[in-house]
Motif scaffolding. Structure first.
Motif, PDB file in Angstrom:
ATOM      1  N   ASN A  10     100.243 -13.034  55.361  1.00 28.28           N
ATOM      2  CA  ASN A  10      99.039 -13.396  56.085  1.00 28.28           C
ATOM      3  C   ASN A  10      99.427 -13.885  57.480  1.00 28.28           C
ATOM      4  O   ASN A  10     100.108 -14.894  57.620  1.00 28.28           O
ATOM      5  CB  ASN A  10      98.293 -14.483  55.313  1.00 28.28           C
ATOM      6  N   PHE A  11      99.010 -13.159  58.502  1.00 30.94           N
ATOM      7  CA  PHE A  11      99.328 -13.506  59.876  1.00 30.94           C
ATOM      8  C   PHE A  11      98.118 -14.042  60.625  1.00 30.94           C
ATOM      9  O   PHE A  11      98.055 -13.932  61.856  1.00 30.94           O
ATOM     10  CB  PHE A  11      99.897 -12.292  60.613  1.00 30.94           C
ATOM     11  N   ASP A  12      97.166 -14.646  59.929  1.00 27.64           N
ATOM     12  CA  ASP A  12      95.968 -15.184  60.579  1.00 27.64           C
ATOM     13  C   ASP A  12      96.298 -16.308  61.553  1.00 27.64           C
ATOM     14  O   ASP A  12      95.582 -16.528  62.524  1.00 27.64           O
ATOM     15  CB  ASP A  12      94.969 -15.696  59.545  1.00 27.64           C
ATOM     16  N   TYR A  13      97.396 -17.013  61.298  1.00 24.46           N
ATOM     17  CA  TYR A  13      97.742 -18.136  62.159  1.00 24.46           C
ATOM     18  C   TYR A  13      98.000 -17.676  63.595  1.00 24.46           C
ATOM     19  O   TYR A  13      97.817 -18.445  64.541  1.00 24.46           O
ATOM     20  CB  TYR A  13      98.954 -18.894  61.614  1.00 24.46           C
ATOM     21  N   ILE A  14      98.397 -16.428  63.774  1.00 21.27           N
ATOM     22  CA  ILE A  14      98.640 -15.919  65.126  1.00 21.27           C
ATOM     23  C   ILE A  14      97.335 -15.854  65.914  1.00 21.27           C
ATOM     24  O   ILE A  14      97.286 -16.228  67.087  1.00 21.27           O
ATOM     25  CB  ILE A  14      99.327 -14.538  65.079  1.00 21.27           C
ATOM     26  N   TYR A  15      96.247 -15.417  65.250  1.00 18.92           N
ATOM     27  CA  TYR A  15      94.944 -15.375  65.915  1.00 18.92           C
ATOM     28  C   TYR A  15      94.496 -16.783  66.310  1.00 18.92           C
ATOM     29  O   TYR A  15      93.972 -16.993  67.404  1.00 18.92           O
ATOM     30  CB  TYR A  15      93.886 -14.742  65.013  1.00 18.92           C
ATOM     31  N   THR A  47      86.291 -19.228  68.232  1.00 18.62           N
ATOM     32  CA  THR A  47      86.273 -17.806  68.574  1.00 18.62           C
ATOM     33  C   THR A  47      87.258 -17.025  67.720  1.00 18.62           C
ATOM     34  O   THR A  47      86.953 -15.928  67.245  1.00 18.62           O
ATOM     35  CB  THR A  47      86.597 -17.615  70.068  1.00 18.62           C
ATOM     36  N   ALA A  48      88.440 -17.586  67.497  1.00 20.70           N
ATOM     37  CA  ALA A  48      89.435 -16.925  66.647  1.00 20.70           C
ATOM     38  C   ALA A  48      88.931 -16.803  65.212  1.00 20.70           C
ATOM     39  O   ALA A  48      89.112 -15.767  64.569  1.00 20.70           O
ATOM     40  CB  ALA A  48      90.752 -17.702  66.678  1.00 20.70           C
ATOM     41  N   ALA A  49      88.272 -17.841  64.697  1.00 23.51           N
ATOM     42  CA  ALA A  49      87.736 -17.795  63.336  1.00 23.51           C
ATOM     43  C   ALA A  49      86.649 -16.725  63.214  1.00 23.51           C
ATOM     44  O   ALA A  49      86.609 -15.981  62.227  1.00 23.51           O
ATOM     45  CB  ALA A  49      87.177 -19.162  62.950  1.00 23.51           C
ATOM     46  N   ALA A  50      85.782 -16.632  64.209  1.00 20.34           N
ATOM     47  CA  ALA A  50      84.738 -15.607  64.180  1.00 20.34           C
ATOM     48  C   ALA A  50      85.343 -14.216  64.275  1.00 20.34           C
ATOM     49  O   ALA A  50      84.907 -13.290  63.581  1.00 20.34           O
ATOM     50  CB  ALA A  50      83.752 -15.834  65.335  1.00 20.34           C
ATOM     51  N   TYR A  51      86.354 -14.048  65.095  1.00 24.00           N
ATOM     52  CA  TYR A  51      87.025 -12.756  65.241  1.00 24.00           C
ATOM     53  C   TYR A  51      87.660 -12.321  63.920  1.00 24.00           C
ATOM     54  O   TYR A  51      87.537 -11.167  63.509  1.00 24.00           O
ATOM     55  CB  TYR A  51      88.085 -12.866  66.337  1.00 24.00           C
ATOM     56  N   ILE A  52      88.318 -13.253  63.248  1.00 28.27           N
ATOM     57  CA  ILE A  52      88.947 -12.933  61.961  1.00 28.27           C
ATOM     58  C   ILE A  52      87.893 -12.591  60.921  1.00 28.27           C
ATOM     59  O   ILE A  52      88.028 -11.618  60.177  1.00 28.27           O
ATOM     60  CB  ILE A  52      89.825 -14.106  61.486  1.00 28.27           C
ATOM     61  N   VAL A  54      84.795 -11.455  61.246  1.00 32.65           N
ATOM     62  CA  VAL A  54      83.972 -10.274  61.495  1.00 32.65           C
ATOM     63  C   VAL A  54      84.801  -9.007  61.644  1.00 32.65           C
ATOM     64  O   VAL A  54      84.527  -8.001  60.990  1.00 32.65           O
ATOM     65  CB  VAL A  54      83.102 -10.491  62.760  1.00 32.65           C
ATOM     66  N   LEU A  55      85.807  -9.025  62.475  1.00 33.48           N
ATOM     67  CA  LEU A  55      86.514  -7.790  62.802  1.00 33.48           C
ATOM     68  C   LEU A  55      87.766  -7.540  61.960  1.00 33.48           C
ATOM     69  O   LEU A  55      87.982  -6.438  61.486  1.00 33.48           O
ATOM     70  CB  LEU A  55      86.910  -7.794  64.288  1.00 33.48           C
ATOM     71  N   VAL A  56      88.573  -8.546  61.768  1.00 36.84           N
ATOM     72  CA  VAL A  56      89.853  -8.334  61.081  1.00 36.84           C
ATOM     73  C   VAL A  56      89.645  -8.133  59.593  1.00 36.84           C
ATOM     74  O   VAL A  56      90.262  -7.253  58.998  1.00 36.84           O
ATOM     75  CB  VAL A  56      90.804  -9.528  61.355  1.00 36.84           C
ATOM     76  N   ARG A  57      88.802  -8.904  58.962  1.00 33.27           N
ATOM     77  CA  ARG A  57      88.589  -8.789  57.519  1.00 33.27           C
ATOM     78  C   ARG A  57      87.921  -7.470  57.132  1.00 33.27           C
ATOM     79  O   ARG A  57      88.172  -6.940  56.084  1.00 33.27           O
ATOM     80  CB  ARG A  57      87.722  -9.939  57.006  1.00 33.27           C
TER      81      ARG A  57
END
Length: 63
Positions: A10-15, A47-52, A54-57
């Protein structure tokens, strides 16, 4: 013999890190005071949480 389930890293921490640093940088550029650096960091994390969310998941899901 057991079954080994392969786990993806899981590389979510980078976002979150990019969002935080970008928000802090923009907050510092505004030059309205130290408070805006903190506000920029929080907005960057949101913003990073919303990006993850909506778009990444949704990119690996079948339509």
């Amino acid at each position: 013999m057991g079954h080994h389930k392969e786990e993806k890293e899981n590389f979510d921490y980078i976002y979150y890190l990019v969002g935080l640093v970008s928000g802090l940088f923009v907050g510092g550029i505004i030059e309205k005071g130290f408070t805006w650096i903190f506000v920029g960091g929080v907005l960057g994390l949101l913003t990073a949480a919303a990006y993850i969310a909506v778009l990444v998941r949704g990119r690996n899901e079948e339509a």
